[in-house]
Design a protein around this motif. Structure first.
Motif, PDB file in Angstrom:
ATOM      1  N   UNK A 166       0.877  -1.168   0.000  1.00  0.00           N
ATOM      2  CA  UNK A 166       0.000   0.000   0.000  1.00  0.00           C
ATOM      3  C   UNK A 166       0.919   1.224   0.000  1.00  0.00           C
TER       4      UNK A 166
ATOM      5  N   UNK B  52     -14.924   6.850   6.205  1.00  0.00           N
ATOM      6  CA  UNK B  52     -13.609   6.561   5.637  1.00  0.00           C
ATOM      7  C   UNK B  52     -13.239   5.093   5.634  1.00  0.00           C
TER       8      UNK B  52
ATOM      9  N   UNK C 168     -10.159   1.869   6.376  1.00  0.00           N
ATOM     10  CA  UNK C 168      -9.240   1.455   7.431  1.00  0.00           C
ATOM     11  C   UNK C 168      -7.843   2.010   7.154  1.00  0.00           C
ATOM     12  N   UNK C 169      -7.491   2.120   5.890  1.00  0.00           N
ATOM     13  CA  UNK C 169      -6.200   2.710   5.550  1.00  0.00           C
ATOM     14  C   UNK C 169      -6.347   4.222   5.535  1.00  0.00           C
ATOM     15  N   UNK C 170      -5.650   4.926   6.411  1.00  0.00           N
ATOM     16  CA  UNK C 170      -5.746   6.387   6.349  1.00  0.00           C
ATOM     17  C   UNK C 170      -5.101   6.894   5.052  1.00  0.00           C
TER      18      UNK C 170
ATOM     19  N   UNK D 186      -5.043  -0.314  -2.681  1.00  0.00           N
ATOM     20  CA  UNK D 186      -5.728   0.780  -2.022  1.00  0.00           C
ATOM     21  C   UNK D 186      -6.570   0.193  -0.891  1.00  0.00           C
ATOM     22  N   UNK D 187      -6.330   0.704   0.307  1.00  0.00           N
ATOM     23  CA  UNK D 187      -7.020   0.165   1.485  1.00  0.00           C
ATOM     24  C   UNK D 187      -8.448   0.640   1.585  1.00  0.00           C
ATOM     25  N   UNK D 188      -9.187   0.460   0.529  1.00  0.00           N
ATOM     26  CA  UNK D 188     -10.595   0.809   0.333  1.00  0.00           C
ATOM     27  C   UNK D 188     -10.800   2.314   0.235  1.00  0.00           C
TER      28      UNK D 188
ATOM     29  N   UNK E 224     -14.625   3.730  -0.426  1.00  0.00           N
ATOM     30  CA  UNK E 224     -16.046   4.019  -0.160  1.00  0.00           C
ATOM     31  C   UNK E 224     -16.432   5.416  -0.630  1.00  0.00           C
TER      32      UNK E 224
ATOM     33  N   UNK F  67     -10.281  -1.271  -5.157  1.00  0.00           N
ATOM     34  CA  UNK F  67     -10.224  -0.754  -3.780  1.00  0.00           C
ATOM     35  C   UNK F  67     -10.775  -1.774  -2.814  1.00  0.00           C
ATOM     36  N   UNK F  68     -10.702  -3.032  -3.227  1.00  0.00           N
ATOM     37  CA  UNK F  68     -11.294  -4.086  -2.413  1.00  0.00           C
ATOM     38  C   UNK F  68     -12.534  -4.633  -3.095  1.00  0.00           C
TER      39      UNK F  68
END
Ligand SMILES: Cc1cc2nc3c(=O)[nH]c(=O)nc-3n(C[C@H](O)[C@H](O)[C@H](O)COP(=O)(O)OP(=O)(O)OC[C@H]3O[C@@H](n4cnc5c(N)ncnc54)[C@H](O)[C@@H]3O)c2cc1C
Ligand code: FES
Ligand code: FES
Lengths: 757, 207, 324
Positions: free
Chosen positions: A34, A188, A190-192, A238-240, A242, A476-477
């Motif tokens: 990431x 948001x 989980x990945x900032x 990419x840690x999502x 949304x 993004x998941x």
């Protein structure tokens, strides 16, 4: 189109199967990189200075002490920020004004975190403090403190009309008016957020945790006045997102500014608190609605006035969707939306944009009017929903100039009702239950556009027959790095294991905005199908001479072997063809297909069974059915995962995730997970949740697929509110549903006996 | 040490680590892998020049290290930035998400909030320590099979918590599994697939 | 976080010798989940030196005393939850400790730290200049107070966050406190102080003192106990309201009762009126309901936390009924 043949379904080899994600091994071993995991020699640590003012003008800003600190390589303020607005945004990367508490006012790049943090403290700012406003209705008043020169309202009110609502109400047999409130909610990942910028002369590479590399590229080109060819944006893992990472944000520009000034690569990693306070969060809506029905059970008139709290800044998107006009046949509709700036953090599109809020309002209202009339709410819905063949608006206007096709909302409602055993619900809400625990069942329907738009991809077939797919939108998941290769494998006739996807790189793939709004599978998917077909054409053409000059039309490829149709032993391996042919590359850019009058949407229905504890105010979800139309499912495991996850995210909004602002300071008091309370594995038992994929096929998407990312998040709030009503006879019109709200409503109910359901 | 000196040092260390000589390199002045017998049960030592830095010896995935870090350093930062083991993620830095879950002396903990000085003398297991070469650990296999993730950012933590569970209770019920993983948020809410993965992992681990 | 110097003393004596005369400058760290993970990371506190007592052998472990268990302050919470002797002799403590945070938190935090942790009030944690930070206001009184105290509030309205505390108070535990100059033993219900007694601190510890050990009398023979905790989430959350209830029954009649509430007052709140209401009564719906009502007698809610009154009544009633 070859698609037609595939629509028969029977001949599909790869699509429709349950396949593990193609990048699963990287994700389960910790090898997936990431942005925050990337390290570049000489890279500096970036940090943003965040203001403790809620609304203020910067009178002076002195960075000399920070700049003098050994190890500090760059300090930037609004003076360094180009006067180029972000995507649809009123502000710049850094502003001479603070419009929400936590807004960045300066950036620092230093050799390590300790130095960078020390430098932040050495920046001296003098403010002229301004009065602030956090309530959108207050902000609309002429006397309110102004965030922008031209006032707090963003543009004109958005008004959409069909028929004549006033006349509609006089013709109605019953009219009710209600207000539904969704506060500002965290949405948001989980990945900032994180970005790395590296300059090479006037060429910029930005690694970003973004859904929209293409939009980021556009924005950076504009900021630095560079040709497109000079800016490369990469978003691999990419840690999502949304939605919160689908618009441009100030951090990408700030990182690039710091790196340019420092002449070194810079990483700017958000903390959790920064991510909560300064991404694009879900906006508050105050939804004032009036509905009229006729005795024959038809919806007749609907008037909605919605005030949207955009916060300090806004992205271009943001507002209600089309629930009011698209879900039901209503001859008279009017929606009026006001988009208002206040001194809370910036908001933006987040899973469903305004659809979950609108769905909460509309679907609660539908339940309320049904109750008033003594109608069974499911029957009432089935009587009024739009079905295939019904008129529907094509564009954003009210006039219904198109025809709805492939709509299966009726099936979603019917299959969901059967699964939850709808007939078990209380005929009279809240009645006849003994003991402190009351059970009830509720429903909510939803819809949205199916996604799509322009899409592009480049496919490379290598000498050994292996295939790489390049696309600039992201996984993004959502599993697109698996489903898009599946489409390529299906179309070309190669094993999925020989196809790999490289996603989110603007330099390697044709331009695409990014992944949002249900779009990637349909939009990019169509391009993948077309480019795969072109690769296959070239492969078959090259194979002909190796198979006694067979005509390409007589050839087919399966599992990476080209054979003469009907003569399976006349064959040649793809790798043998490729050794002779060399590389094959095909690029496809596809637009949204023209469908004339036809309008395709995607719909769903949720059913909730809840238990309300009369004494503790606790609500437990006992059973939850999410029935959805997503066209033809490409990979059932990924589809279920999206539906289940999206559904729980919708339910989460009934439990917590409200951002709470101190009325006296405007500060967000709960910018952390402990206090926002996103659900854990114990909050909504995953075993009570069942996703149903309603059989359907799209006319637009590759192999009949529709997008599905957003919809499962829409109906949760309304389905739970309606179930609580059915259980306990109390109507909750504001999320989240807290113990305080429920105990209060129950005690008021006790003091007003004789209330009929 | 002047900041710019430290900077050079860290750059050279990074360059050195890039070379992949992590476990054997005797070149780095701050990162000295030790022999297997050393490193256990050792308290941190203050650095001679600066009482606010400490020399720490610990074992990670069976390899012993000695590092010299500021006392503010967390175990997660030590793993990610000093040892370049970036499989451990930081989602909140406040014990509120679980992405940073690792094992210290066999117990699952939030490495974002374990002071590195507290980890001195311990044995740490991270996600990178599970697979044997190219062979995935059965838990990893199960997560692959069931897509026990979406974006994958919480996955290292979910897997480490699954390992902590199965180490003590090889055949958990679904409720025990949910309980054991309730200290790990999945924002994508892949909870259903994660639960399926844990149950399959239990089966595969016993096979 | 500001950097600090760090020490890991080898003995309790060495540890107390390092402590200072005021709170804050030299601070005790046990598991660090609150002081390091919360207060220091959030810049509420910037000690020059941390004295790390987690590794002190003298403060670790669970020992048999006479008619009691002696639990070292640095014992990990998960060791307490899993300890067979605790489960046998003080099951209420095991239950309550099992409700703390998550498994990972219990693997890191200690019993002493859990008792001495600071309040979770949003204003305190956001560094508002409130009483707890040396200021002279409680911002919750006219602010966001849905989580605050309904009993014994004022001038500060924090609630005590610990789950182990109500259980230990119910069990009649006492604290052994050690300083460089000696030691003292304080019953746990005297260990915690209300804001009226000391608005800045939540307990009697002086800056140079260490909580060394908790002495937990064995639960009385024939007693039954339960810890019930209501949260917004099912886990990883502080109590909206909790109750540690222990009753000794003879032929269904209550001989003795201990009812201690968490999450509703600035200290673990011993509901003596509820206890009195039960004594000599048959434990049934009527007496449990009456005890629930008595438990919140005198409650004075703020603008947003009145819901805690019926909630507490219900939780007390149900806890008791589950013991009948
Ligand atoms: C996300 C999260 C969720 C949580 N949920 C809960 C919950 O549900 N229930 C609950 O009860 N707690 C909860 N906590 C708090 C947590 O349980 C405590 O922080 C933990 O038990 C404290 O133990 P520790 O050893 O880590 O304390 P530390 O952080 O080391 O210390 C806490 C405080 O106590 C002082 N101290 C520690 N030991 C001693 C001693 N022996 N003598 C004198 N002073 C001492 C320290 O100086 C410090 O001020 C939660 C914390 C977090 C971060
Ligand atoms: S990063 Fe450690 S718990 Fe979130
Ligand atoms: S997979 Fe995205 S947070 Fe769990």
């Amino acid at each position: 189109m070859g698609q037609q043949a595939n629509r028969s379904g029977g001949s599909l080899k790869v699509l429709g199967k349950r396949l593990p994600n193609l990048d699963a091994v990287e994700r389960v071993t910790g090898r997936a990189k990431y942005v925050g995991d990337i390290d570049i020699p000489g890279m500096l640590v970036g940090r943003a200075l965040r203001s403790a003012q809620t609304h203020a003008r910067i009178v002076s800003i002195d960075t000399s002490k920070a700049e003098a600190l050994p190890g500090v390589k760059a300090v930037v303020t609004y003076k360094d920020a180009p006067k180029v607005a972000l995507w649809g945004h009123r502000g710049y990367v850094l502003n001479d004004r603070v419009r929400f508490r936590g807004e960045a006012v300066a950036g620092v790049a230093a050799v390590d975190a300790e130095t960078a943090e020390k430098a932040l403290k050495l920046i001296a700012i003098q403010y002229e403090v301004l009065p602030f406003v956090i309530d959108p209705e207050e902000a609309m008043k002429a006397t309110a403190s102004k965030l922008f020169e031209d006032g707090n309202q963003e543009g004109q009110a958005r008004i959409l009309t069909r028929g004549d609502v006033a006349k509609g109400f006089t013709e109605s047999d019953k009219v009710i008016e209600r207000m539904y409130h969704c506060p500002t909610m965290w949405s948001g990942s989980l990945e900032p957020r994180c970005a790395i910028a590296q300059w090479d002369g006037d060429r910029l590479t930005l690694w970003a945790s973004t859904q929209a590399p293409g939009r980021n590229q556009d924005n950076l080109c504009a900021l630095f006045n560079l040709p497109d060819a000079n800016v490369r944006v990469i978003a691999s893992y990419v840690g999502s997102g949304f939605g919160t990472k689908s618009a441009n944000h100030m951090d990408e520009g700030l990182t690039a500014l710091l790196a340019r000034k420092a002449r070194r690569p810079v990483k700017l990693q958000y903390s959790r608190e920064e991510e909560i306070l300064d991404s694009n969060t879900r906006f508050e809506t105050k939804f004032y609605a009036k509905v009229g029905v006729k005795k024959d059970m038809s919806l007749h008139s609907l008037d909605v006035r919605c005030i949207t709290n955009l916060g300090a800044y806004h992205t271009r998107l943001g507002g209600l969707g089309n629930h009011c006009t698209h879900v039901y046949r209503i001859p008279n509709v009017r929606t009026e939306q006001y988009r208002v700036h206040t001194n809370i953090p910036n908001t933006g599109p987040t899973r469903g944009v305004g659809d979950p809020q609108e769905c909460f309002g509309l679907e609660s209202l539908i339940d309320e009017i049904a109750t008033e009339m003594g109608w069974e709410p499911l029957e009432f819905r089935l009587k009024n929903i739009k079905r295939t063949g019904d008129p529907i608006a094509r564009g954003g206007a009210g006039t219904e100039d198109g025809r709805l096709v492939t709509q299966v909302l009726d099936k979603c409602l019917e299959e969901g009702a059967a699964r939850i055993q709808w007939s078990r619900r209380n005929a009279t809400p809240g009645a006849g239950q003994t003991g402190p625990k009351m059970r009830g069942i509720g429903v909510a329907a939803t819809e949205r556009g199916g996604g799509g738009g322009q899409g592009g991809t480049t496919i490379k077939v290598f000498k050994d027959g292996s295939v790489v797919l390049f696309f600039a939108s992201t996984d993004i998941g959502t599993g697109t790095r698996t489903t898009l290769p599946m489409i390529a494998a299906e179309t070309m006739g190669v094993p999925v294991s020989s196809v790999r996807a490289v996603s989110g790189d603007t330099e390697l793939a044709p331009y695409e905005g990014g992944s949002f709004g249900n779009r990637t599978l349909q939009g990019t998917g169509r391009a993948v199908e077309a480019a795969s077909r072109e690769c296959l054409r070239q492969i078959l053409a090259a194979a002909g001479p190796m198979l006694n000059n067979a005509a390409p039309a007589d050839l087919e490829m399966q599992d990476g072997v080209i054979r003469v149709k009907g003569q399976p032993d006349r064959n040649v391996a793809l790798s043998a063809v490729m050794v002779r042919r060399g590389n094959i590359v095909a690029t496809s850019i596809t637009n949204q297909p023209q469908t004339g009058m036809d309008v395709e949407r995607t719909s769903g229905a949720h059913f909730a069974e809840v238990e309300v504890d009369r004494e503790t105010g606790k609500v437990q979800v006992l059973k939850y059915i999410a029935a959805h139309d997503l066209g033809r499912p490409m990979n059932l495991t990924i589809v279920e995962n999206q539906l289940e996850g999206g559904t729980i995210q919708g339910l989460a909004l009934t439990q917590g995730e409200e951002m709470r602002f101190d009325p006296r300071t405007g500060a967000c008091l709960n910018a952390n997970f402990l206090d926002l309370k996103p659900p854990t594995a114990l909050d909504f038992d995953p075993r009570m949740l069942e996703a149903i994929v309603v059989e359907n096929e799209s006319i637009l998407g590759p192999y009949g697929a529709k997008g599905l990312g957003e919809n499962p998040t829409h109906p949760g709030m309304a389905a739970i509110a309606n179930a609580i009503f059915n259980a306990a006879g109390i109507r909750l019109r504001e999320v989240p549903f807290t113990r305080a709200d429920i105990l209060k409503a129950l005690s008021e109910q006790q003091t007003t006996p004789g209330r009929t359901a | 040490m002047a900041n710019d000196d430290r900077e050079k040092l860290s750059v050279s260390r990074r360059a050195f680590l890039k070379g992949g000589a992590l476990a054997t390199g005797a070149l780095s002045s701050t990162l000295i892998p030790l022999g297997p017998a050393e490193g256990a049960d050792r308290a941190p030592e203050a650095t001679d020049l600066d009482p606010r830095r400490s020399k720490i010896e610990l074992k990670v995935n069976g390899v012993a290290y000695r590092v010299d870090v500021p006392n503010t350093t967390t175990l997660a930062t030590l793993l990610r930035e000093e040892l370049h083991l970036t499989g451990t993620k930081v989602g909140c830095d406040r014990m509120q998400c679980g992405a940073c879950t690792v094992h210290v002396n066999g117990r699952s903990v939030y490495s974002c909030t374990v002071p590195a000085v507290d980890a001195a003398g311990t044995e740490v297991l991270t996600i990178e320590g599970l697979a044997k070469g190219d062979t995935l650990h059965p838990i990893q296999q199960a997560f692959v099979e069931h897509s026990g993730f979406q974006c994958g950012f919480c996955t290292s933590g979910q897997i480490m918590s699954t390992k902590a569970l199965l180490d003590r209770n090889p055949q958990p019920t679904e409720d025990e599994a949910r309980q054991a993983l309730s200290g790990n948020l999945c924002r994508c809410s892949a909870y259903k697939k994660i639960l399926e993965s844990v149950m399959t992992a239990s089966r595969l681990s016993r096979a | 976080m500001e950097n600090f110097s760090y020490s890991r003393p080898a003995t309790l004596k060495e540890a107390t010798a390092q402590l200072g005369k005021e709170h804050g400058k030299i601070a005790i760290m046990a598991g660090g989940t609150d002081i390091y993970g919360g207060e220091m990371k959030d810049n509420l506190l910037a000690p020059e030196r941390l004295v790390h007592i987690k590794h002190l052998k003298e403060l670790q472990g669970i020992r048999q005393g006479t008619g009691s268990l002696r639990i070292g302050a640095s014992t990990l919470l998960s060791d307490i939850v899993e300890s067979p002797v605790v489960q046998k002799q003080a099951p209420l403590l095991a239950m309550a400790a099992g409700k703390i945070g998550t498994l990972q938190i219990r693997n890191m935090g200690t019993l002493g730290g859990n008792l001495c942790q600071r309040p979770r009030c949003w204003y305190y944690r956001n560094n508002y200049p409130c009483y707890k930070h040396g200021g002279n206001a409680c911002f919750s009184a006219i602010g966001e107070n849905d989580q605050h105290a309904i009993l014994l509030g004022g001038p500060s309205f924090i609630v005590h966050p610990s789950d182990s505390a109500p259980a230990l108070v119910a069990l009649g535990a006492s604290a052994r406190i050690v300083s460089g100059t000696g030691e003292r033993t304080v019953p746990l219900d005297k260990f915690f102080v209300t804001p009226r007694e000391n608005v800045r601190r939540e307990n009697v510890l002086l800056p140079n003192e260490i909580l060394a050990e908790i002495d937990v009398p064995n639960a009385p023979a024939g007693s039954k106990a339960i810890y019930v905790k209501e949260m917004v989430r099912e886990v990883w959350d502080f109590a909206l309201c909790s109750v540690a209830a222990m009753v000794t029954l003879k032929d269904g009649v209550v001989q003795d009762a201990r009812i201690v509430l968490g999450g509703v007052a600035p200290v673990p709140y011993r509901a003596v009126k509820a206890e009195a209401a039960l004594k000599g009564k048959t434990l049934d719906e009527a007496s449990a309901t009456a005890a629930g009502l008595a438990a919140v007698d005198g409650a004075r809610p703020l603008s947003k936390n009145a819901y805690k009154i019926p909630l507490t009544q219900a939780v007390v009633k149900r806890a008791l009924l589950s013991l009948a």
